[in-house]
Scaffold this motif. Structure first.
Motif, PDB file in Angstrom:
ATOM      1  N   PHE A 196       0.815  -1.214   0.000  1.00 24.62           N
ATOM      2  CA  PHE A 196       0.000   0.000   0.000  1.00 24.62           C
ATOM      3  C   PHE A 196       0.851   1.267   0.000  1.00 24.62           C
ATOM      4  N   THR A 197       2.012   1.212   0.619  1.00 23.65           N
ATOM      5  CA  THR A 197       2.832   2.416   0.754  1.00 23.65           C
ATOM      6  C   THR A 197       4.144   2.357  -0.032  1.00 23.65           C
ATOM      7  N   ASN A 198       4.491   1.169  -0.542  1.00 32.75           N
ATOM      8  CA  ASN A 198       5.788   0.943  -1.204  1.00 32.75           C
ATOM      9  C   ASN A 198       6.966   1.125  -0.249  1.00 32.75           C
ATOM     10  N   ARG A 199       6.694   1.112   1.043  1.00 29.99           N
ATOM     11  CA  ARG A 199       7.766   1.199   2.024  1.00 29.99           C
ATOM     12  C   ARG A 199       8.329  -0.190   2.300  1.00 29.99           C
ATOM     13  N   ILE A 200       9.630  -0.225   2.515  1.00 34.42           N
ATOM     14  CA  ILE A 200      10.287  -1.474   2.863  1.00 34.42           C
ATOM     15  C   ILE A 200      10.238  -1.616   4.373  1.00 34.42           C
ATOM     16  N   VAL A 201       9.627  -2.666   4.850  1.00 33.89           N
ATOM     17  CA  VAL A 201       9.499  -2.918   6.280  1.00 33.89           C
ATOM     18  C   VAL A 201       9.876  -4.372   6.546  1.00 33.89           C
ATOM     19  N   ALA A 202       9.816  -4.758   7.816  1.00 36.66           N
ATOM     20  CA  ALA A 202      10.189  -6.123   8.169  1.00 36.66           C
ATOM     21  C   ALA A 202       9.286  -6.628   9.288  1.00 36.66           C
ATOM     22  N   THR A 203       9.338  -7.929   9.505  1.00 39.78           N
ATOM     23  CA  THR A 203       8.556  -8.573  10.554  1.00 39.78           C
ATOM     24  C   THR A 203       9.433  -9.563  11.303  1.00 39.78           C
ATOM     25  N   THR A 204       9.174  -9.701  12.598  1.00 44.01           N
ATOM     26  CA  THR A 204       9.837 -10.755  13.368  1.00 44.01           C
ATOM     27  C   THR A 204       8.945 -11.995  13.461  1.00 44.01           C
ATOM     28  N   LYS A 205       7.759 -11.928  12.884  1.00 37.41           N
ATOM     29  CA  LYS A 205       6.842 -13.074  12.879  1.00 37.41           C
ATOM     30  C   LYS A 205       7.183 -13.961  11.679  1.00 37.41           C
ATOM     31  N   VAL A 206       8.280 -14.684  11.815  1.00 35.65           N
ATOM     32  CA  VAL A 206       8.828 -15.406  10.663  1.00 35.65           C
ATOM     33  C   VAL A 206       8.381 -16.860  10.574  1.00 35.65           C
ATOM     34  N   ASP A 207       7.876 -17.432  11.670  1.00 36.89           N
ATOM     35  CA  ASP A 207       7.541 -18.860  11.652  1.00 36.89           C
ATOM     36  C   ASP A 207       6.551 -19.219  10.553  1.00 36.89           C
ATOM     37  N   ALA A 208       5.541 -18.382  10.368  1.00 37.97           N
ATOM     38  CA  ALA A 208       4.510 -18.686   9.375  1.00 37.97           C
ATOM     39  C   ALA A 208       5.008 -18.539   7.941  1.00 37.97           C
ATOM     40  N   LEU A 209       6.191 -17.924   7.772  1.00 41.53           N
ATOM     41  CA  LEU A 209       6.725 -17.698   6.430  1.00 41.53           C
ATOM     42  C   LEU A 209       7.630 -18.831   5.958  1.00 41.53           C
ATOM     43  N   LEU A 210       7.907 -19.774   6.855  1.00 43.19           N
ATOM     44  CA  LEU A 210       8.791 -20.893   6.534  1.00 43.19           C
ATOM     45  C   LEU A 210       8.022 -22.210   6.581  1.00 43.19           C
ATOM     46  N   ASN A 211       8.589 -23.231   5.932  1.00 45.06           N
ATOM     47  CA  ASN A 211       7.992 -24.574   5.909  1.00 45.06           C
ATOM     48  C   ASN A 211       6.581 -24.554   5.325  1.00 45.06           C
ATOM     49  N   ARG A 212       6.371 -23.713   4.304  1.00 42.35           N
ATOM     50  CA  ARG A 212       5.045 -23.638   3.692  1.00 42.35           C
ATOM     51  C   ARG A 212       4.876 -24.640   2.555  1.00 42.35           C
ATOM     52  N   GLU A 213       5.883 -25.468   2.341  1.00 43.14           N
ATOM     53  CA  GLU A 213       5.833 -26.493   1.301  1.00 43.14           C
ATOM     54  C   GLU A 213       6.695 -27.662   1.752  1.00 43.14           C
ATOM     55  N   GLU A 214       6.597 -28.752   1.034  1.00 41.40           N
ATOM     56  CA  GLU A 214       7.406 -29.915   1.378  1.00 41.40           C
ATOM     57  C   GLU A 214       8.851 -29.672   0.948  1.00 41.40           C
TER      58      GLU A 214
END
Length: 277
Positions: free
Chosen positions: A123-141
């Motif tokens: 929405f803003t084209n700003r580069i940001v980050a998250t520490t909520k990384v667990d849900a971003l990994l192991n999303r496939e075999e």
């Protein structure tokens, strides 16, 4: 076609000004590369590799400086400030990287190092980050086999070893017994798949697995002996640090290599030295 915000881009110089040059960023228009970043001798029509992001005034700008990580990547970074908006992390550019409070798994304090995932706010084209990384990994075999070479980022230290991000896609574990050298959180290095568990968990090693890792250094040991006049004080009693400094392997692997060379009558081994035969 537009340049990618938060990534490296190869863009053409289309205008020259006293304060810098403008680059053709496609649908994003023309982006300034300030004078201090302009490569010496660059001319109109030539291309330059730059990182594109928003400056402190939220205007697109280019730089030849490289951040510690780009959009779509994980990195362990250190917080340098916290205010009412969120926590700001040093990622190697003049404008610090924001992790909003809504994207913090646990409240971040100044001076802490956290594993982050960097992304572009659509929405803003700003580069940001998250520490909520667990849900971003192991999303496939995981597609790996034992022995596969992978890129890893060292994460949090646990009671059994280190959590690691594999190829920006999966969680893995590097047990202390396989971490035979000093490691720091956020370090990017090469690893090898040691075991694929039935529950989907992945065990890692810093060196090739099985006897292959021993075979691969046999010639290195003999070459090193040649370079040292045929003798070396690096026996099987040498410290793990001394062995790693020369051969980049664990002490266990080095001892197996010496054993194999001794059995093949290529070296003579005493408590004090290794001698090439």
């Amino acid at each position: 076609m537009a340049a990618n915000i938060g990534r490296l881009n190869t863009l053409e110089v289309v205008k020259e000004k006293d304060f810098g040059v403008y680059l053709d960023a496609g649908d994003l228009g023309e982006i300034l590369l300030p004078k201090r970043y302009v490569p010496k001798g660059i001319e109109l029509g030539q291309k330059v590799e730059v990182f594109v992001y928003l400056d402190s005034d939220d205007k697109l700008i280019a730089t030849t400086d490289l951040p510690k990580a780009q959009v779509g990547e994980f990195a362990a970074l250190t917080s340098v400030a916290v205010n009412q908006v969120g926590a700001f992390f040093d990622w190697g550019l003049p404008k610090d990287l924001l992790v909003p409070f809504s994207q913090q798994k646990n409240r971040v304090e100044e001076g802490e190092t956290h594993l982050l995932f960097i992304y572009l706010d659509q929405f803003t084209n700003r580069i940001v980050a998250t520490t909520k990384v667990d849900a971003l990994l192991n999303r496939e075999e995981a597609p790996y086999r034992v022995g596969d070479k992978v890129s890893i980022i060292i994460g949090d230290k646990t009671n059994i070893g280190f959590k690691c991000v594999i190829d920006n896609r999966f969680w893995g574990v590097l047990f202390f017994e396989d971490a035979f050298r000093q490691l720091r959180k956020g370090e990017k290095t090469t690893g090898f798949i040691k075991q694929m568990r039935e529950d989907g968990k992945i065990d890692l090693s810093l060196q090739e697995v099985g006897y292959k890792k021993v075979r691969n250094i046999l010639d290195d040991v003999l070459d090193y002996l040649d370079s040292q006049g045929g003798e070396s004080p690096l026996t099987d009693k040498a410290s793990p640090e001394a062995i790693y400094a020369v051969f980049k392997v664990s002490k266990a692997t080095y001892k197996k290599a010496l054993g194999a060379l001794y059995k093949d009558k290529k070296i003579h081994l005493t408590k004090e030295k290794v001698t090439k035969l």
